[in-house]
Motif scaffolding. Sequence first.
Motif, short mmCIF file in Angstrom:
data_model
loop_
_atom_site.label_atom_id
_atom_site.label_comp_id
_atom_site.label_asym_id
_atom_site.label_seq_id
_atom_site.Cartn_x
_atom_site.Cartn_y
_atom_site.Cartn_z
N HIS A 119 88.03 23.79 110.62
CA HIS A 119 87.14 24.24 111.70
C HIS A 119 86.73 25.71 111.56
O HIS A 119 85.89 26.17 112.34
CB HIS A 119 87.82 24.04 113.07
CG HIS A 119 88.10 22.62 113.41
ND1 HIS A 119 87.14 21.62 113.32
CD2 HIS A 119 89.24 22.01 113.83
CE1 HIS A 119 87.68 20.47 113.69
NE2 HIS A 119 88.95 20.67 113.99
N ALA A 120 87.32 26.43 110.64
CA ALA A 120 86.99 27.85 110.48
C ALA A 120 85.64 28.00 109.79
O ALA A 120 85.36 27.36 108.77
CB ALA A 120 88.07 28.55 109.68
N PHE A 121 84.80 28.86 110.36
CA PHE A 121 83.51 29.21 109.77
C PHE A 121 83.64 30.48 108.95
O PHE A 121 84.70 31.12 108.93
CB PHE A 121 82.46 29.36 110.86
CG PHE A 121 82.17 28.09 111.61
CD1 PHE A 121 81.40 27.09 111.03
CD2 PHE A 121 82.68 27.89 112.89
CE1 PHE A 121 81.13 25.91 111.72
CE2 PHE A 121 82.42 26.72 113.59
CZ PHE A 121 81.64 25.73 113.00
N ASP A 133 90.72 26.74 104.45
CA ASP A 133 91.39 26.61 103.15
C ASP A 133 90.65 25.66 102.21
O ASP A 133 90.64 25.86 100.99
CB ASP A 133 92.83 26.13 103.35
CG ASP A 133 92.92 24.73 103.93
OD1 ASP A 133 92.30 24.49 105.00
OD2 ASP A 133 93.61 23.88 103.34
N ILE A 134 89.99 24.64 102.77
CA ILE A 134 89.26 23.69 101.92
C ILE A 134 88.08 24.39 101.25
O ILE A 134 87.89 24.28 100.03
CB ILE A 134 88.78 22.48 102.75
CG1 ILE A 134 89.97 21.72 103.33
CG2 ILE A 134 87.92 21.56 101.89
CD1 ILE A 134 89.58 20.59 104.28
N ALA A 135 87.29 25.12 102.04
CA ALA A 135 86.13 25.81 101.48
C ALA A 135 86.54 26.88 100.49
O ALA A 135 85.91 27.05 99.43
CB ALA A 135 85.29 26.41 102.60
N GLY A 162 83.44 23.34 109.99
CA GLY A 162 83.40 24.60 109.26
C GLY A 162 83.20 24.40 107.77
O GLY A 162 82.42 25.11 107.12
N THR A 163 83.87 23.40 107.21
CA THR A 163 83.71 23.08 105.80
C THR A 163 82.27 22.71 105.48
O THR A 163 81.69 23.17 104.49
CB THR A 163 84.64 21.92 105.40
OG1 THR A 163 85.96 22.20 105.85
CG2 THR A 163 84.65 21.72 103.90
N ALA A 164 81.69 21.86 106.33
CA ALA A 164 80.30 21.43 106.12
C ALA A 164 79.34 22.61 106.11
O ALA A 164 78.45 22.69 105.25
CB ALA A 164 79.90 20.44 107.21
N LEU A 165 79.53 23.55 107.04
CA LEU A 165 78.60 24.67 107.15
C LEU A 165 78.78 25.66 106.01
O LEU A 165 77.79 26.14 105.43
CB LEU A 165 78.78 25.37 108.49
CG LEU A 165 77.68 26.37 108.87
CD1 LEU A 165 76.32 25.69 108.94
CD2 LEU A 165 78.00 27.03 110.21
N ILE A 166 80.01 25.97 105.65
CA ILE A 166 80.24 26.92 104.56
C ILE A 166 79.71 26.39 103.23
O ILE A 166 79.17 27.13 102.42
CB ILE A 166 81.74 27.27 104.44
CG1 ILE A 166 82.20 28.05 105.68
CG2 ILE A 166 82.01 28.08 103.18
CD1 ILE A 166 83.70 28.31 105.72
N LEU A 167 79.84 25.08 103.02
CA LEU A 167 79.47 24.49 101.72
C LEU A 167 78.08 23.84 101.74
O LEU A 167 77.71 23.19 100.77
CB LEU A 167 80.52 23.45 101.31
CG LEU A 167 81.94 23.98 101.09
CD1 LEU A 167 82.88 22.83 100.76
CD2 LEU A 167 81.97 25.02 99.98
N SER A 191 77.52 17.40 107.55
CA SER A 191 78.13 17.22 106.24
C SER A 191 77.12 16.54 105.32
O SER A 191 76.08 16.05 105.77
CB SER A 191 79.39 16.37 106.35
OG SER A 191 80.28 16.86 107.33
N ASP A 192 77.43 16.48 104.03
CA ASP A 192 76.57 15.71 103.14
C ASP A 192 76.58 14.23 103.52
O ASP A 192 75.58 13.53 103.36
CB ASP A 192 77.02 15.90 101.69
CG ASP A 192 76.78 17.32 101.21
OD1 ASP A 192 75.64 17.81 101.33
OD2 ASP A 192 77.74 17.95 100.72
N LEU A 193 77.71 13.78 104.05
CA LEU A 193 77.81 12.41 104.57
C LEU A 193 78.75 12.43 105.77
O LEU A 193 79.93 12.75 105.63
CB LEU A 193 78.33 11.44 103.51
CG LEU A 193 78.55 10.00 103.96
CD1 LEU A 193 77.25 9.37 104.48
CD2 LEU A 193 79.13 9.16 102.82
#
Length: 300
Positions: A119-121, A133-135, A162-167, A191-193
Amino acid sequence: MPLVYSPHYSIPWDSRHRFPMDKYRLLYQHLITLGLATQANTHISSPCPRSRLLLAHDAEYIDAFIEGSLTPQQLRMIGLSWSQQLVTRTLTAVGGTIQTCQLALKHGLACHLAGGTHHAFADQGQGFCVFNDIAVAVKTALHKQWASRILVLDCDVHQGDGTALILENEPRSFTCSIHGEHNYPFTKQRSDLDVPLPRGSGDEDYLKVLDQTLAQLARLPAFDLLIYDGGSDVHRDDRLGHMNLTDDGIRARDRRVLEWAQQRQLPSACLIGGGYDHDHARLARRHALLIETAAQCYRG
């Protein structure tokens, strides 16, 4: 099977707080009891350096958190009380996800006994997540050329916003989130999907959608690393999940994902993601379902 862990993951914490900080320590102890965690296969994580955080996060936000100068509003968004121990814990957990990716690329499969702070941006934490951590791991693996194309499959009950937006502008990564449609975060990112599910979805419905999603992902150009967020908060007894999966349903979910990856010789880094229960020992056993299934796949 390689496990990544640190005693810093569970820090002194108010037992009345909604975030179950003690679950990491209890999970590791439970895995020792099961014979799945030993000194031989446990890799102790190290803090993520600032240079790697900068690949996914803004310098001003990084420094404000580390120095303890976030505003009260920023801390309310995160939902955690700042302390130097929280800084050490946060940096070590991000470093642990990066290390898990390295071990997965070397051994084919590895599990992190933390991670999934999706959830972190770039400039703000929220939802108990300080840094993503994922991004950071995706950006690091691409920057270091450990991998050239990375799949993030997020099966935590909450969307990996957050992952979707960062990537979103990173063509070498593909983000897929299977999540509760009407659960947190209530403002979704793209997200991409994205695969939203209705409240109360049980084993049969969830696994049917998962199979369809994996079939879609199989039609994409090949990946060379999978980061899998296997959150236990889809369980029917989770405090915040609003889903209806059983233990067997979670085991089947994880087995489908990991066998799908193994069929494609796709190294897999597994993160335990979210899970919430007043009984932290029971929650730790629920998170252990992912590790148990991964260990079976690793032996296979």
